[in-house]
Design an enzyme around this catalytic site. Sequence first.
Site, PDB file in Angstrom:
ATOM      1  N   ASP A  73       0.969  -0.923  -0.062  1.00 56.27           N
ATOM      2  CA  ASP A  73       0.235  -0.043   0.082  1.00 56.27           C
ATOM      3  C   ASP A  73       0.934   0.910  -0.022  1.00 56.27           C
ATOM      4  OD1 ASP A  73      -2.459   1.563   0.821  1.00 56.27           O
ATOM      5  OD2 ASP A  73      -3.776  -0.565   1.119  1.00 56.27           O
ATOM      6  N   ASP A  82      -2.502   2.283  17.793  1.00 54.79           N
ATOM      7  CA  ASP A  82      -3.044   0.951  17.769  1.00 54.79           C
ATOM      8  C   ASP A  82      -2.156   0.258  17.476  1.00 54.79           C
ATOM      9  OD1 ASP A  82      -5.495   2.673  19.136  1.00 54.79           O
ATOM     10  OD2 ASP A  82      -6.196   3.038  17.247  1.00 54.79           O
ATOM     11  N   ASP A  92      10.712   0.671   0.692  1.00 51.17           N
ATOM     12  CA  ASP A  92       9.767   1.815  -0.267  1.00 51.17           C
ATOM     13  C   ASP A  92       9.992   1.621  -1.813  1.00 51.17           C
ATOM     14  OD1 ASP A  92       8.107   3.408  -1.169  1.00 51.17           O
ATOM     15  OD2 ASP A  92       9.486   6.068  -0.172  1.00 51.17           O
ATOM     16  N   HIS A 108      -3.726   5.575   3.787  1.00 51.16           N
ATOM     17  CA  HIS A 108      -4.315   4.251   3.510  1.00 51.16           C
ATOM     18  C   HIS A 108      -3.550   2.682   3.802  1.00 51.16           C
ATOM     19  CE1 HIS A 108      -5.979   1.665  -0.008  1.00 51.16           C
ATOM     20  NE2 HIS A 108      -7.315   2.435   0.007  1.00 51.16           N
ATOM     21  N   ALA A 227      -6.178  -8.502  -8.069  1.00 56.15           N
ATOM     22  CA  ALA A 227      -8.106  -9.191  -7.507  1.00 56.15           C
ATOM     23  C   ALA A 227      -8.582 -10.172  -9.133  1.00 56.15           C
ATOM     24  CB  ALA A 227      -9.378  -8.255  -7.723  1.00 56.15           C
ATOM     25  N   SER A 279     -11.407  -1.429  -0.846  1.00 61.40           N
ATOM     26  CA  SER A 279      -9.865  -1.577   0.546  1.00 61.40           C
ATOM     27  C   SER A 279     -10.607  -2.416   1.639  1.00 61.40           C
ATOM     28  CB  SER A 279      -9.380   0.098   0.308  1.00 61.40           C
ATOM     29  OG  SER A 279      -8.457   0.159  -1.040  1.00 61.40           O
TER      30      SER A 279
END
Length: 434
Positions: A73, A82, A92, A108, A227, A279
């Site tokens: 992502d 969290d 990266d 995102h 996908a 997403s």
Amino acid sequence: MLSPGAASPATAGPRRTVSLLLPALLMAVIALVAPPAAADQVRGSQSRVLRTLGVDAAWRVTRGAGALVAVLDSGVDPRHHDLAGSVVTGPDLTKGAGPRGARPSRLHGTYMASLIAGHGHGPGGADGVIGVAPAAKILSVRVILEDDEPGFRRFNSEARYENVVARGIRYAVDRGADVINMSISKDRPTRQERAAIRYAISKGVVLVAAAGNDGAGRRDAPYSYPASLPGVISVAATDRALHKASFSNRNSLVLVAAPGVDVFGAGPGDQYWVGRGTSQATALVSGVAALIKAKHPKMTPALVAQALTTSARRRTARQYDPGTGFGVVNAARALAEAARLSGHRHTASGAGVQDPDLPVAPGAGGERPQLPPVQVVARDTGLVTTYGAVALAAAACAVAFLALMVVLVRRARRGREHVMIENPQPDRRPRAPT
């Protein structure tokens, strides 16, 4: 081309819309609003989604400890309350696209990671976002830029970034990922991406990707990638009533669905966000897959997919719907189905079973046998056409002959009936004397 996700801040405020469009590569759409919600408001706002997924019952079996989920992502904030302690930051792969010293926003990616493995914070971890697999670990691999980042256009125009997703998949596999979450989409795959997906599946890694958000007003939306590639679990989004969300793509390769409307998650800098998109649905399904892999580490991707589909919740009697696949995933039922499948192998084994790694009918010592050349039969298409025409003509004649016979038989019957009416038989009954 449209991104799989959309998000907005969890509290009211002035809105501005940011479109993350990656021409020729990956895309997302994110709506930003400030300020963020308080952490103690988030858990209650998550209850509907968590209840739909059946996580409370699933957590009695496993919370995902031991599973590693790679998030391909825009990057993950490892310091969010969290997610602290649960994130390993990988490479990266967009490096060089932006100016030196530019810091990625990582919105995102952080959002998706929190839905997968957020563990909350505060006493008992009761505040903030909790993911579907809160004990799992996240491997962050940056493969996209968000559109407000410097270098966005350069990233989408230079050929050297074309196969960052393929490189990210291979990196995640080689670092021991059990599940790879790809809440990203594009119009067409590259050859390297296809090869990377085959490599991941051969290593037992489960791949989960977003079906895409181009379904609004369309009966059959386009196929999106990765996908729609073989072996990838394609995830659609559902609304609050568990119907297909209006924006979610509908196509024959959608496998399962998950909630994708008003889904709360974490953002960088200890913020919280609420959004909609495939997403979010994809991240939730990746969390369920992580629970399965935590309990059954050696389970093949095909059997994980079977556990997800067999246990999914369906709204109709139909076994499959292109809008929601085999239904909405349920973590508890998926774990139960995985336990049943765990005694089976994806490929047969034992005495008398051919080793799939060896050629068929190997010779002595396992060497490849010398097979006879394949015989190619050349057929005269003109002659085949002639024979076909003759056969059709013969069939037509046979039908005509049968029809003529039926007509003649009917005429003969009508002739006999006419004779009987014109020449009635004498009345031979006894009469009274006159």
